[in-house]
Scaffold this active site. Sequence first.
Site, PDB file in Angstrom:
ATOM      1  N   ASP A  16     -21.734 -12.352  10.826  1.00 52.72           N
ATOM      2  CA  ASP A  16     -20.506 -12.765  11.500  1.00 52.72           C
ATOM      3  C   ASP A  16     -20.187 -11.877  12.696  1.00 52.72           C
ATOM      4  O   ASP A  16     -20.575 -10.704  12.737  1.00 52.72           O
ATOM      5  CB  ASP A  16     -19.349 -12.727  10.487  1.00 52.72           C
ATOM      6  CG  ASP A  16     -18.169 -13.560  10.944  1.00 52.72           C
ATOM      7  OD1 ASP A  16     -18.307 -14.332  11.917  1.00 52.72           O
ATOM      8  OD2 ASP A  16     -17.083 -13.437  10.344  1.00 52.72           O
ATOM      9  N   SER A  61     -23.736 -23.010   9.279  1.00 61.12           N
ATOM     10  CA  SER A  61     -23.090 -23.634   8.118  1.00 61.12           C
ATOM     11  C   SER A  61     -22.822 -25.112   8.368  1.00 61.12           C
ATOM     12  O   SER A  61     -22.818 -25.572   9.525  1.00 61.12           O
ATOM     13  CB  SER A  61     -21.765 -22.924   7.813  1.00 61.12           C
ATOM     14  OG  SER A  61     -20.795 -23.293   8.774  1.00 61.12           O
ATOM     15  N   GLU A  63     -20.131 -26.358   8.302  1.00 63.99           N
ATOM     16  CA  GLU A  63     -18.881 -26.410   9.081  1.00 63.99           C
ATOM     17  C   GLU A  63     -19.117 -26.103  10.573  1.00 63.99           C
ATOM     18  O   GLU A  63     -18.283 -26.430  11.420  1.00 63.99           O
ATOM     19  CB  GLU A  63     -17.863 -25.390   8.541  1.00 63.99           C
ATOM     20  CG  GLU A  63     -17.283 -25.737   7.173  1.00 63.99           C
ATOM     21  CD  GLU A  63     -18.266 -25.549   6.021  1.00 63.99           C
ATOM     22  OE1 GLU A  63     -19.103 -24.617   6.092  1.00 63.99           O
ATOM     23  OE2 GLU A  63     -18.226 -26.354   5.071  1.00 63.99           O
ATOM     24  N   ASN A  64     -20.245 -25.457  10.876  1.00 57.09           N
ATOM     25  CA  ASN A  64     -20.491 -25.042  12.266  1.00 57.09           C
ATOM     26  C   ASN A  64     -20.689 -26.208  13.235  1.00 57.09           C
ATOM     27  O   ASN A  64     -20.616 -26.023  14.456  1.00 57.09           O
ATOM     28  CB  ASN A  64     -21.696 -24.092  12.358  1.00 57.09           C
ATOM     29  CG  ASN A  64     -21.405 -22.688  11.881  1.00 57.09           C
ATOM     30  OD1 ASN A  64     -22.288 -21.975  11.414  1.00 57.09           O
ATOM     31  ND2 ASN A  64     -20.148 -22.247  11.979  1.00 57.09           N
ATOM     32  N   ARG A 190     -14.548 -12.706   3.111  1.00 61.81           N
ATOM     33  CA  ARG A 190     -14.592 -14.018   2.453  1.00 61.81           C
ATOM     34  C   ARG A 190     -16.040 -14.425   2.231  1.00 61.81           C
ATOM     35  O   ARG A 190     -16.937 -13.951   2.929  1.00 61.81           O
ATOM     36  CB  ARG A 190     -13.953 -15.088   3.368  1.00 61.81           C
ATOM     37  CG  ARG A 190     -12.482 -14.992   3.556  1.00 61.81           C
ATOM     38  CD  ARG A 190     -11.979 -16.239   4.303  1.00 61.81           C
ATOM     39  NE  ARG A 190     -12.513 -16.327   5.650  1.00 61.81           N
ATOM     40  CZ  ARG A 190     -11.978 -15.731   6.710  1.00 61.81           C
ATOM     41  NH1 ARG A 190     -10.885 -14.990   6.564  1.00 61.81           N
ATOM     42  NH2 ARG A 190     -12.510 -15.870   7.908  1.00 61.81           N
ATOM     43  N   SER A 192     -16.873 -17.802   2.427  1.00 59.99           N
ATOM     44  CA  SER A 192     -17.055 -18.882   3.403  1.00 59.99           C
ATOM     45  C   SER A 192     -18.161 -19.880   3.039  1.00 59.99           C
ATOM     46  O   SER A 192     -19.013 -20.217   3.878  1.00 59.99           O
ATOM     47  CB  SER A 192     -17.311 -18.303   4.800  1.00 59.99           C
ATOM     48  OG  SER A 192     -16.198 -17.558   5.223  1.00 59.99           O
TER      49      SER A 192
END
Length: 238
Positions: A16, A61, A63-64, A190, A192
């Site tokens: 990250d 991810s 979500e990316n 997190r 995630s």
Amino acid sequence: MQDNLKIPVHVAIIMDGNGRWAKAQGKPRTFGHTEGAKRVADVTRAAGQMGIKYVTLYAFSTENWSRTAEEVGALMKLFRGYLKTCIKDADENNMRIRVIGDKTGLDPDIQEAIAHVEEHTAQYDGVTLTLAINYGGRDELTRAVRSIAASVKTGEISPDDITSDTISAHLDAPDIPDPDLMIRTCGEERISNFLLWELAYSELYFTDVAWPDFGPDELRLAVEAYTRRDRRFGGTNE
Ligand code: FPP
């Protein structure tokens, strides 16, 4: 501390902070990803030299996809580039490379490059680098449940036979042991949606260092912290 290090078998990393790292230098987010991509080889090589057998990196991810088309495109370009250059690195370092996640959602040329790299490195038994691309822990579990349900439907297995081992066996890399240590860079604490099932008993290590600044020395600090932990499995001390 070198001699007394307890080496985890499997280290998983949420890489990250590429964007924040770039922004702090007045550069575009994609510059952070480019620099971050360079750390992949450094850190994996250092892990192999330390005796770590498995490294799993959260590269993209589920979500990316909601990031801008420009950023998604830049990341896909980096994956394409890495899947080419990693072959030489793998040959030189006895490194096996695998990919987890829903590969069917990736462009066909990336799927082909992944298949080629996985096949080319399948016999290497030094460190195994697993890249999580188009990966989500919930998505992985959903796909596993679907596959188990299909086996129940055909009568291959009965619902009463489903155990936690059945679920593990239907995940994306069932032969890789669960991570002993999960590292997340750049301050957030997190999970995630990373390896939700597999991280059940892992030690978690968080550092403020952003991924583009995370090198072999930072990996060693994480392993030193892991060495100091008193690990317990099950029982009353979870
Ligand atoms: C998180 O930083 C990082 C990502 C979403 C992508 C990780 C990808 C790489 C390190 C580069 C390519 C990898 C390979 C395997 C070649 P962020 O963008 O969420 O940073 P921020 O939280 O500071 O915005």
